[in-house]
Design a protein around this motif. Structure first.
Motif, PDB file in Angstrom:
ATOM      1  N   ILE A  90      -6.959  -1.507   4.617  1.00  4.99           N
ATOM      2  CA  ILE A  90      -5.958  -1.803   5.642  1.00  4.99           C
ATOM      3  C   ILE A  90      -6.728  -1.963   6.954  1.00  4.99           C
ATOM      4  CG2 ILE A  90      -3.959  -0.914   6.894  1.00  4.99           C
ATOM      5  CD1 ILE A  90      -3.203   0.643   4.365  1.00  4.99           C
TER       6      ILE A  90
ATOM      7  N   VAL B  33      -3.203  12.760   3.794  1.00  4.06           N
ATOM      8  CA  VAL B  33      -2.506  14.035   3.968  1.00  4.06           C
ATOM      9  C   VAL B  33      -2.160  14.587   2.590  1.00  4.06           C
ATOM     10  CG1 VAL B  33      -0.468  12.640   4.561  1.00  4.06           C
ATOM     11  CG2 VAL B  33      -0.338  15.097   4.799  1.00  4.06           C
TER      12      VAL B  33
ATOM     13  N   LYS C 115       9.417  18.773   1.704  1.00  3.82           N
ATOM     14  CA  LYS C 115       8.835  19.308   2.935  1.00  3.82           C
ATOM     15  C   LYS C 115       9.894  19.538   4.007  1.00  3.82           C
ATOM     16  CE  LYS C 115       5.460  18.143   6.550  1.00  3.82           C
ATOM     17  NZ  LYS C 115       4.537  17.120   7.064  1.00  3.82           N
ATOM     18  N   TYR C 116      10.773  18.580   4.179  1.00  7.05           N
ATOM     19  CA  TYR C 116      11.774  18.670   5.260  1.00  7.05           C
ATOM     20  C   TYR C 116      13.131  19.171   4.768  1.00  7.05           C
ATOM     21  CZ  TYR C 116       8.375  16.099   8.053  1.00  7.05           C
ATOM     22  OH  TYR C 116       7.239  15.705   8.717  1.00  7.05           O
TER      23      TYR C 116
ATOM     24  N   PHE D 245       1.033   8.961  14.903  1.00  5.97           N
ATOM     25  CA  PHE D 245       1.225   9.818  13.731  1.00  5.97           C
ATOM     26  C   PHE D 245       0.984   9.018  12.446  1.00  5.97           C
ATOM     27  CE2 PHE D 245       4.124  11.846  10.576  1.00  5.97           C
ATOM     28  CZ  PHE D 245       3.516  13.083  10.512  1.00  5.97           C
TER      29      PHE D 245
ATOM     30  N   ARG E  60      13.040   6.001   8.458  1.00  5.02           N
ATOM     31  CA  ARG E  60      12.969   7.027   9.489  1.00  5.02           C
ATOM     32  C   ARG E  60      12.907   6.437  10.882  1.00  5.02           C
ATOM     33  NH1 ARG E  60       8.830  11.747   7.773  1.00  5.02           N
ATOM     34  NH2 ARG E  60       8.772  12.206   9.980  1.00  5.02           N
TER      35      ARG E  60
ATOM     36  N   LEU F 230      10.206   6.801   4.310  1.00  7.36           N
ATOM     37  CA  LEU F 230       9.490   6.440   5.542  1.00  7.36           C
ATOM     38  C   LEU F 230      10.059   5.216   6.244  1.00  7.36           C
ATOM     39  CD1 LEU F 230       5.660   6.826   4.921  1.00  7.36           C
ATOM     40  CD2 LEU F 230       7.209   8.392   6.112  1.00  7.36           C
TER      41      LEU F 230
ATOM     42  N   CYS G  64       4.393   4.846  -3.412  1.00  8.75           N
ATOM     43  CA  CYS G  64       4.623   6.288  -3.229  1.00  8.75           C
ATOM     44  C   CYS G  64       5.793   6.593  -2.304  1.00  8.75           C
ATOM     45  CB  CYS G  64       3.378   6.963  -2.656  1.00  8.75           C
ATOM     46  SG  CYS G  64       2.047   7.133  -3.853  1.00  8.75           S
ATOM     47  N   HIS G  65       6.068   5.698  -1.371  1.00  8.62           N
ATOM     48  CA  HIS G  65       7.093   5.987  -0.361  1.00  8.62           C
ATOM     49  C   HIS G  65       8.322   5.098  -0.507  1.00  8.62           C
ATOM     50  CE1 HIS G  65       4.852   8.906   2.042  1.00  8.62           C
ATOM     51  NE2 HIS G  65       3.782   8.140   1.919  1.00  8.62           N
TER      52      HIS G  65
ATOM     53  N   ALA H 208       7.838  14.354  -2.071  1.00  8.32           N
ATOM     54  CA  ALA H 208       7.126  15.401  -1.317  1.00  8.32           C
ATOM     55  C   ALA H 208       7.750  15.599   0.057  1.00  8.32           C
ATOM     56  CB  ALA H 208       5.651  15.029  -1.170  1.00  8.32           C
ATOM     57  N   LEU H 209       8.143  14.494   0.712  1.00  4.30           N
ATOM     58  CA  LEU H 209       8.718  14.609   2.060  1.00  4.30           C
ATOM     59  C   LEU H 209      10.149  15.155   2.005  1.00  4.30           C
ATOM     60  CD1 LEU H 209       7.248  11.413   3.735  1.00  4.30           C
ATOM     61  CD2 LEU H 209       6.541  13.783   4.048  1.00  4.30           C
TER      62      LEU H 209
ATOM     63  N   TRP I 181       0.788  -1.237   0.000  1.00  2.55           N
ATOM     64  CA  TRP I 181       0.000   0.000   0.000  1.00  2.55           C
ATOM     65  C   TRP I 181       0.823   1.293   0.000  1.00  2.55           C
ATOM     66  CZ3 TRP I 181      -5.000  -0.411  -1.053  1.00  2.55           C
ATOM     67  CH2 TRP I 181      -5.661  -1.604  -0.738  1.00  2.55           C
ATOM     68  N   CYS I 182       2.014   1.253   0.476  1.00  5.69           N
ATOM     69  CA  CYS I 182       2.761   2.494   0.706  1.00  5.69           C
ATOM     70  C   CYS I 182       3.968   2.656  -0.209  1.00  5.69           C
ATOM     71  CB  CYS I 182       3.231   2.567   2.153  1.00  5.69           C
ATOM     72  SG  CYS I 182       2.010   1.980   3.347  1.00  5.69           S
TER      73      CYS I 182
ATOM     74  N   VAL J 264      -1.949  15.146  -1.037  1.00  2.56           N
ATOM     75  CA  VAL J 264      -2.368  14.278  -2.142  1.00  2.56           C
ATOM     76  C   VAL J 264      -2.390  12.795  -1.763  1.00  2.56           C
ATOM     77  CG1 VAL J 264      -1.545  15.865  -3.912  1.00  2.56           C
ATOM     78  CG2 VAL J 264      -0.027  14.061  -3.090  1.00  2.56           C
ATOM     79  N   MET J 265      -1.940  12.495  -0.550  1.00  5.63           N
ATOM     80  CA  MET J 265      -1.977  11.090  -0.132  1.00  5.63           C
ATOM     81  C   MET J 265      -3.405  10.715   0.269  1.00  5.63           C
ATOM     82  SD  MET J 265       0.062   9.279   2.986  1.00  5.63           S
ATOM     83  CE  MET J 265      -0.808   8.115   4.010  1.00  5.63           C
TER      84      MET J 265
ATOM     85  N   VAL K 123      -2.589   7.637   7.886  1.00  4.82           N
ATOM     86  CA  VAL K 123      -3.138   6.563   7.055  1.00  4.82           C
ATOM     87  C   VAL K 123      -4.668   6.629   7.018  1.00  4.82           C
ATOM     88  CG1 VAL K 123      -3.442   4.046   6.884  1.00  4.82           C
ATOM     89  CG2 VAL K 123      -1.170   5.008   7.302  1.00  4.82           C
TER      90      VAL K 123
END
Ligand code: HEC
Length: 111
Positions: A96, A85, A57-58, A76, A69, A66, A41-42, A53-54, A37-38, A87-88, A81
């Motif tokens: 899930i 958030v 962002k940071y 969080f 990290r 992810l 994109c991640h 995007a992250l 699922w993630c 476009v997510m 999920v």
């Protein structure tokens, strides 16, 4: 008496090993949920929209991937999920399950 103590201690050792095993199982399940699922994109690389995007962002101050990290908390992760958030998209319990989400949070907070 010593014998009873011995049994009790063996029991404790076994439960200890059991929960370590269970934690490993949960993380393994979480890794699978993440991959399905993630990761599209991640994932780790320049072509994943979530990671990109992250990174923006940071500004590189926090690890954008992810799964690498160490600062994420279970709450969080769960809020992001379930609510989504930017476009997510958010994920439904039919996609899930709560149990999958527990596993996902365990996997992403394993460090
Ligand atoms: C369609 C692409 C996409 C999918 C699929 C996706 N995400 Fe995201 N995710 C994003 C984007 C883009 C952002 C950054 C949003 C922003 O700009 O703040 C993000 C942000 C996050 C954040 C917030 C991180 C932070 O520090 O602000 C978390 C946590 C997160 N995603 C977890 C997940 C998990 C867990 C999954 C799998 C269940 C998932 N995402 C699936 C695109 C996606």
């Amino acid at each position: 008496m010593m014998r009873i103590l011995g049994f009790a201690m063996a029991g404790l050792l076994l439960t200890g090993a059991g929960s370590a095993w269970a934690a490993g199982e949960l993380e393994a399940q979480g890794r699978e949920v993440f991959a399905h699922w993630c990761e599209p994109c991640h994932g780790d690389g320049p072509t994943f929209p979530g990671t990109t995007a992250l990174r923006a962002k940071y500004e590189g101050k926090i690890e954008p991937v992810l799964s690498k990290r160490g600062d994420l908390t279970p709450d969080f992760i769960k809020i992001n999920v379930r609510k989504g958030v930017s476009v997510m998209p958010f994920f439904r319990k039919t996609e899930i399950s709560d149990q999958d989400l527990e596993a996902l949070a365990a996997y992403l907070t394993r460090q």
